[in-house]
Each structure stands twice: as C-alpha cells, then as structure tokens.
Design a protein around this motif. Structure first.
Motif, PDB file in Angstrom:
ATOM      1  N   HIS A 200       0.837  -1.203   0.000  1.00 44.01           N
ATOM      2  CA  HIS A 200       0.000   0.000   0.000  1.00 44.01           C
ATOM      3  C   HIS A 200       0.878   1.262   0.000  1.00 44.01           C
ATOM      4  CE1 HIS A 200      -3.771   2.146   1.566  1.00 44.01           C
ATOM      5  NE2 HIS A 200      -2.838   3.070   1.586  1.00 44.01           N
ATOM      6  N   HIS A 204       1.847   4.245  -2.992  1.00 46.32           N
ATOM      7  CA  HIS A 204       1.697   5.698  -2.845  1.00 46.32           C
ATOM      8  C   HIS A 204       2.885   6.451  -3.462  1.00 46.32           C
ATOM      9  CE1 HIS A 204      -2.040   6.089  -0.920  1.00 46.32           C
ATOM     10  NE2 HIS A 204      -1.710   5.577   0.248  1.00 46.32           N
ATOM     11  N   HIS A 210      -6.031   7.767  -2.815  1.00 41.75           N
ATOM     12  CA  HIS A 210      -6.712   6.466  -2.826  1.00 41.75           C
ATOM     13  C   HIS A 210      -7.697   6.386  -3.987  1.00 41.75           C
ATOM     14  CE1 HIS A 210      -5.399   6.545   1.539  1.00 41.75           C
ATOM     15  NE2 HIS A 210      -4.759   5.545   0.996  1.00 41.75           N
ATOM     16  N   PHE A 214      -4.962   4.034  -7.903  1.00 37.43           N
ATOM     17  CA  PHE A 214      -4.131   3.546  -6.791  1.00 37.43           C
ATOM     18  C   PHE A 214      -4.490   2.093  -6.450  1.00 37.43           C
ATOM     19  CE2 PHE A 214      -3.900   2.667  -2.230  1.00 37.43           C
ATOM     20  CZ  PHE A 214      -2.541   2.786  -2.019  1.00 37.43           C
TER      21      PHE A 214
HETATM   22 ZN    ZN Z   1      -2.965   5.063   1.750  1.00 36.15          ZN
END
Ligand code: ZN
Length: 241
Positions: A200, A204, A210, A214
């Motif tokens: 995760h 980024h 988000h 993503f």
């Molecule tokens: Zn995040």
C-alpha cells in the motif's frame, strides 16, 4: 465539544464535531476516542441526540467490544506462560537464567527470555516487557525492510527513506517526498497483512491518493488485497501490546 446523552440505561459521553463542509450526519466509535458525531454546522443538539438514539444498538455493541479488548490487554501479564503475538500466531513466554544477557529468542514454538535473578520481582516484570518490546521493534525493522526490498523491485519504485517506529493509529504512511513510515506493531499481524501495508505505502510512491488508479496498482501486486485490508480494519485495534 464534549457532551453526553442517555441511551436506555447508559449514559453515553460523545464528542460532537461540526463542519460547514459536511452535509450529512455520521457517528464513529473509536477504540480510544470513543463516540464521535460529525454534523454540518448549525445542527441542533436535539437532532444529534435523536440520531444517537436511533443508532444506540450499533454504538453500544461496538463500545462493548472495545471494552472487552481493553480488558484483555490489561489482563496481559508479562509472565511465564503469557501468550505473546508474533506474525499472526501466539507463543508462550518462557524464562531461562542466562548469565544476565537478557536476550530474547523465538525457538521451538516459544519465546525464551534469558534474565538474571536479582531478587527484585517488580524490576524483573518491567524488564520483561521492555526486552520483549525491543525484540519486537528489531524484528519489525528487519522484516519490514526486507519486504520493502522485495516489493519495491516489483513496482519499480525507490522510497526516499524507510523508517519503522511507534505510530499511533497508523500502520504506515508515505510523505509527498517519498519517505515511508511503518508501525512496528505490524509485526504482530499475519505476514499477509504486513505485506499489504508495505505494498500500500509503496504504491503511494506512484499515486499519492486512494483513487481507483491507486487500488488497481495495489491489486496488480496483491490480487486479494481486499481480504488483507478487511483483516486489518477488523482486527488492527487488537494488536496493541
Ligand atoms: Zn494510503
């Protein structure tokens, strides 16, 4: 503002947060912050209370669950036989007299902590926790750096820096400059979940929000990321030591 409302036989304290940008009313129950109600500004207290009464069953259920968790944590004593978590499993704690080196090892399905006998029971108890937390942080740092190394190649990214530390209420974060921070307590969760947080944050580095783009990136690396994320949402608050 702080307020309270009577729900049946319960007197429920809550925080009331008003925001001019908000259009709807929402309530959250947080393990540490308690009950928080978010409303648009100029919302009447009567309406807030009516809303809380409507949601009473849900609120009380979650509060009870968090209270049980707190009781369980208080019950964790750092003593012989205590079941301590690591990578999604639990191992009993065992002590050996070890010439004062105070080392922690995980071997043959148990934690073995070497401690000298100095006759001071209270100091001994305090050191057990301290030594174990040091051990957890060391393991977390090594493991998270290893997993970052594994996944960054897959994604073709390079973080500016990676730190593993104590973070309140966050499992990981990524700064605009590309510095990653991870919570050492991830090492208490199953390895799949730890990997999810690593992936995760690495994603980024490519998309700093988000958005669907993503999540598509995350899914490309971990097709079952939704289950891992759900596990963290549902169980993350129980990981604290
Ligand atoms: Zn995040």
């Amino acid at each position: 503002m702080e307020a309270q409302v009577t729900l049946g036989e319960h007197l429920l304290p809550y925080q009331w947060k008003q925001s001019p940008r908000r259009r709807t009313v929402a309530v959250t129950v947080h393990p540490e912050n308690g009950v928080v109600v978010h409303t648009p500004s100029r919302y009447s207290r009567r309406r807030v209370e009516a809303f809380l009464r409507e949601k009473a069953a849900w609120i009380l259920k979650h509060r009870a669950r968090f209270e049980q968790e707190r009781a369980r944590r208080r019950a964790l004593r750092w003593e012989l036989g205590a079941l301590l978590p690591f990578l999604g499993a639990r191992y009993p704690l065992h002590f050996v007299l070890d010439g004062g080196r105070e080392q922690v090892r995980l071997e043959q399905g148990r934690f073995v902590l070497g401690l000298p006998l100095d006759g001071d029971g209270a100091a001994f108890g305090g050191r057990v926790r301290e030594r174990m937390l040091d051990w957890y942080r060391e393991q977390a740092t090594a493991l998270i750096l290893e997993r970052v190394g594994h996944f960054k190649g897959l994604l073709g990214v390079t973080p500016l820096r990676v730190r593993v530390k104590q973070q309140k209420r966050r499992w990981g974060s990524c700064s605009a400059k590309g510095a990653l921070n991870f919570n050492w307590q991830l090492v208490l969760a199953p390895p799949d979940v730890l990997d999810y947080v690593v992936v995760h944050e690495l994603c980024h580095l490519i998309v700093l929000n988000h958005s669907p783009r993503f999540w598509a990136l995350v899914e490309g690396v971990l097709p079952d990321y939704r289950e891992r994320r759900r596990w963290l949402r549902e169980n993350g608050h129980r990981l604290a030591l």
